[in-house]
Design a protein around this motif. Structure first.
Motif, PDB file in Angstrom:
ATOM      1  N   GLN A 155       0.757  -1.270   0.005  1.00  0.00           N
ATOM      2  CA  GLN A 155      -0.044   0.137  -0.166  1.00  0.00           C
ATOM      3  C   GLN A 155       1.081   1.375  -0.077  1.00  0.00           C
ATOM      4  N   GLU A 189       0.859   4.083  -3.027  1.00  0.00           N
ATOM      5  CA  GLU A 189       0.347   5.396  -2.848  1.00  0.00           C
ATOM      6  C   GLU A 189       1.360   6.452  -3.404  1.00  0.00           C
ATOM      7  N   ILE A 190       3.000   6.094  -3.290  1.00  0.00           N
ATOM      8  CA  ILE A 190       3.903   6.849  -3.520  1.00  0.00           C
ATOM      9  C   ILE A 190       3.912   6.923  -5.147  1.00  0.00           C
ATOM     10  N   ASN A 204       1.626   9.178  -6.719  1.00  0.00           N
ATOM     11  CA  ASN A 204       1.563  10.541  -7.130  1.00  0.00           C
ATOM     12  C   ASN A 204       3.173  10.789  -7.689  1.00  0.00           C
TER      13      ASN A 204
END
Lengths: 467, 308
Positions: B238, B242-243, B246
């Motif tokens: 996870q 997420e990184i 973006n």
């Protein structure tokens, strides 16, 4: 590092000179005041130990051990009196709490709390300051001030690293709030459990009388900080908005199974909350369940997570600090053992006549000023026998608030301050100057103590009697 | 400084150590011929053993200096009393591989005593300064006699540097990123180049930070996640997802670290070793003023100072 505790010969000699001078002057003053031989020796060694721990702070445990040996060697303290005064019950209470905090950390409770702040919608600088202050106060109240500041510092570092802003103002706000929050329950501060145990106050006595005062003081401290650090808070708001415009968060967020952590903490708080009822039901001595609850819980948790049991005891318990507290309690207990505190209390009682309540401003003022420069546990340990002689509940609370709120005055006023500054230095090589801190610290300290005095005056009729 | 030397480069060899306009076109043959010349100054060593040592040290790698028609075969030898240099020139070119571009017009053989780790680098630095560019090398290669070649080196008055400096051992071919690049570009580079750390430059070429694989790992797994003993509930990476979501919007100046070791070009090479040892660095950045001039990795340092 090896050189951290190093003192040059000249430096060492000058510090030893200060220690010797303080001890000799105390002995002479005690003699002039008409104290007997044992009392003069116990006063001189007590002051020598306290001053030595201050000027050789990294070596404080070693000094406390030597001071204790000196008291035993001079026959002003006996082994049974040492065992009685080293407060093993309070030390074990703290061990139980530290183990529980270690398990809660493993279970992800603190990760979940930090993430809850990171994912707050429409975050601004002001909201972040309020959130960290409230969280710091609340965490300090239910775990302890050092645990609270360690986790809050990690949150602040994460946000400030992401936003590329200086973390110092936000760390200072968190420390101030943590110290204030630590006064609200018996769990927040070693000072709280010490006073609560000695005065015979229950968990609910703290909730009804200390927590409201801490909440009022917290509101005042937050308002002062919002005004004091306005430029830094505005800068944070601007950076937060820029990040939001790009649809970027403040850090990675993961699914944390926090339920077990909350259940463990809630169960512990419930058990502590009903301690007085269980004690009455089972006919136990006052505060027995309060002291045993964290130990009992630590034992259950270690059975549950038996693979990590040794880790919790060896790594999560601050043995250095706890041993220091034990020695300190014993050294301070000598003053009671030799009758010094009775004489000091007699003088205080004579000053206030038939209304010891008049001593409250003096107690809160002296304990705040003392705690600003001496570890508040050291100060309270020495003051408790005197307060006990004066036999007025009002003074116990004054001592609690003075010791906790006074810790905000200087950067060395409490363990939380020292831990936070150490984290800033280690991570960013940032040094907070004594001047930078004390300007805000004095303002916060004076306002906090005045508010506490006013609140105590209003509550005077409802304060529980000490046992 | 201890061990300082002020030898002139021309004093390290004579016109008798020069094969001017050699008719040999094969690089290995030229190295053998130069070893023959050098053996006269090496007590206890013959041309064959020197040649074998050179080939063994080279381990199949070309002695060509990348981008220049210059080759510098070299080896350290035990019991060598002093540095030995021999030079070959050929205006027609000497091949060091099947590729037609892999030919040299000047070959400088350097034999260095094993007991003096920096000596070879000092000589190499002096050779580099005397053969600054392709045109100079072509000019030396066109000289008609050994005397003229020796005069070229000796006449310029070039001295061996007093010490090996950072610039002598740095690698000037390096991968870098701009502070306006995104995390996506950094991850692509890490994956493609197999690097552990990449320097970040601003628009003027000044070194402003470093991104490392470690730094990336900490961005994905900050302290508050690592507090948990058991991370098994976090399935499917996870935090990394997420990184990655973006990565195109995360600028490097937001995640790069300013904790790195940088030295000026003139700093003694021993300073490089100190930085690596004291701060536990895998690489040190060499700057000219603030501009990045080269990188010295720990492997470079060990290879160049202790082996080459």
């Amino acid at each position: 590092m090896a050189h951290e505790n190093a003192f040059s010969t000249r430096d060492m000699l000058s510090r030893l000179g200060i220690v010797a001078a303080a001890s000799i002057v105390t002995g002479i003053l005690a003699h002039i005041s008409g104290f007997d031989g044992n009392q003069v020796v116990s006063c001189a060694i007590f002051i020598m130990t306290i001053v030595a721990t201050l000027v050789f702070w990294p070596l404080r445990l070693a000094i406390a051990l030597v001071g204790l040996a000196a008291l035993l060697g001079c026959r002003v303290l006996t082994l049974p009196a040492f065992i009685a005064s080293c407060q093993l019950d309070i030390i074990l209470f703290l061990v139980g709490m530290m183990v529980t905090v270690g398990v809660l950390k493993d279970l992800g409770l603190f990760t979940w709390i930090i993430q809850s702040v990171l994912r707050m919608p429409r975050m601004t600088g002001t909201r972040f300051v309020v959130a960290t202050a409230v969280l710091g106060g609340a965490l300090a109240a239910v775990v302890d001030e050092v645990t609270s500041i360690v986790f809050l510092a990690a949150l602040i570092f994460q946000v400030c690293d992401t936003l590329k802003i200086r973390p110092t103002p936000f760390v200072i706000v968190a420390v101030l709030a943590t110290n204030v929050g630590s006064a609200s329950t018996m769990l927040g501060n070693p000072v709280g459990v010490l006073i609560g145990y000695k005065a015979g106050f229950t968990f609910w006595d703290f909730i009804f009388h200390a927590a409201p005062v801490a909440a009022i003081v917290m509101a005042a401290v937050v308002l002062i900080c919002l005004a004091w650090f306005r430029p830094e808070i505005q800068e944070m708001s601007v950076r937060l908005q820029q990040r939001r415009d790009k649809d970027l968060g403040l850090g990675p967020l993961v699914q944390v199974p926090y339920g077990r952590g909350i259940a463990v903490l809630a169960a512990l708080l419930v058990l502590i909350g009903v301690h007085h009822g269980i004690e009455k039901l089972l006919g136990l001595e006052r505060n027995t369940v309060l002291i045993v609850a964290p130990l009992f819980f630590a034992g259950l948790l270690m059975l549950w997570r038996h693979q990590r049991a040794r880790h919790y005891i060896e790594q999560e318990v601050e043995w250095w600090t706890l041993l220091f507290f034990m020695m300190l309690f014993a050294v301070a207990g000598t003053l009671e053992h030799t009758g010094v505190t009775s004489r000091i209390a007699g003088n205080f009682a004579a000053m206030s006549g038939s209304r010891p309540i008049l001593l409250a401003p003096l107690v809160i003022g002296i304990s705040a000023a003392g705690s600003a420069f001496v570890d508040n546990v050291v100060f309270v340990a020495a003051a408790i026998p005197v307060i006990r002689e004066l036999q007025h509940p009002y003074l116990w609370w004054a001592l609690l608030f003075g010791a906790c709120f006074g810790g905000n005055i200087t950067m060395i006023g409490s363990t939380a301050n020292i831990v936070a500054i150490g984290m800033l230095e280690k991570r960013y090589h940032l040094h907070v100057s004594f001047r930078e801190w004390i300007r805000l610290g004095v303002a916060v300290g004076i306002v906090s103590c005045l508010l506490a005095l006013a609140a105590l005056a209003l509550m005077a009729r409802f304060l529980p009697a000490a046992h | 400084m201890a061990g300082e030397t002020n030898h002139k480069l021309g004093a390290l060899f004579s016109k008798d150590d020069i094969l001017c306009q050699t008719p040999l076109a094969d690089g290995n043959e030229v190295i053998k011929a130069l070893a023959d010349l050098a053996a006269r100054h090496c007590p206890g060593a013959d041309a064959d053993s020197i040649t074998a040592a050179i080939f063994e040290r080279g381990n199949g790698a070309s002695p060509l200096v990348p981008g220049y028609p210059l080759a510098v075969p070299h080896v350290r030898l035990d019991n060598l009393p002093r540095i030995v240099v021999a030079v070959a020139t050929s205006s027609a070119g000497i091949r060091f591989g099947p590729d037609p571009n892999s030919s040299a017009k000047v070959v400088v053989l350097i034999l260095a005593p094993s007991s003096q780790p920096g000596m070879y680098l000092q000589v190499l630095s002096a050779v580099a300064r005397s053969l600054l560019d392709r045109r100079t090398i072509e000019r030396v290669a066109s000289l008609r006699s050994g005397e003229e070649v020796w005069q070229y080196f000796n006449g310029r008055g070039l001295e061996l540097p007093a010490y090996v400096c950072a610039a002598d051992i740095m690698n000037t071919q390096f991968v870098c990123l701009r502070d306006t690049d995104t995390l996506k570009r950094a991850i692509d580079l890490f994956a493609a180049e197999n690097l552990a750390e990449i320097p970040v430059l601003d628009q003027d070429g000044d070194l402003v930070g470093v991104v490392s694989e470690n730094e990336l790992l900490h961005v994905c797994l900050p302290d508050y996640i690592l507090w948990m003993e058991d991370l098994s509930p976090i399935i499917n990476f996870q935090p990394f997802a997420e990184i990655l979501k973006n990565e195109g919007k995360t600028w490097l100046h937001d995640i790069m670290t300013r904790e790195y070791s940088a030295l000026q070009c003139e700093a003694p090479a021993i300073q490089v070793a100190k930085e690596m040892a004291r701060h536990d660095r895998r690489q040190v950045y060499v700057v000219r003023s603030r501009k990045l001039a080269g990188i010295i990795t720990l492997q470079d340092f060990v290879n160049k100072v202790l082996r080459e």
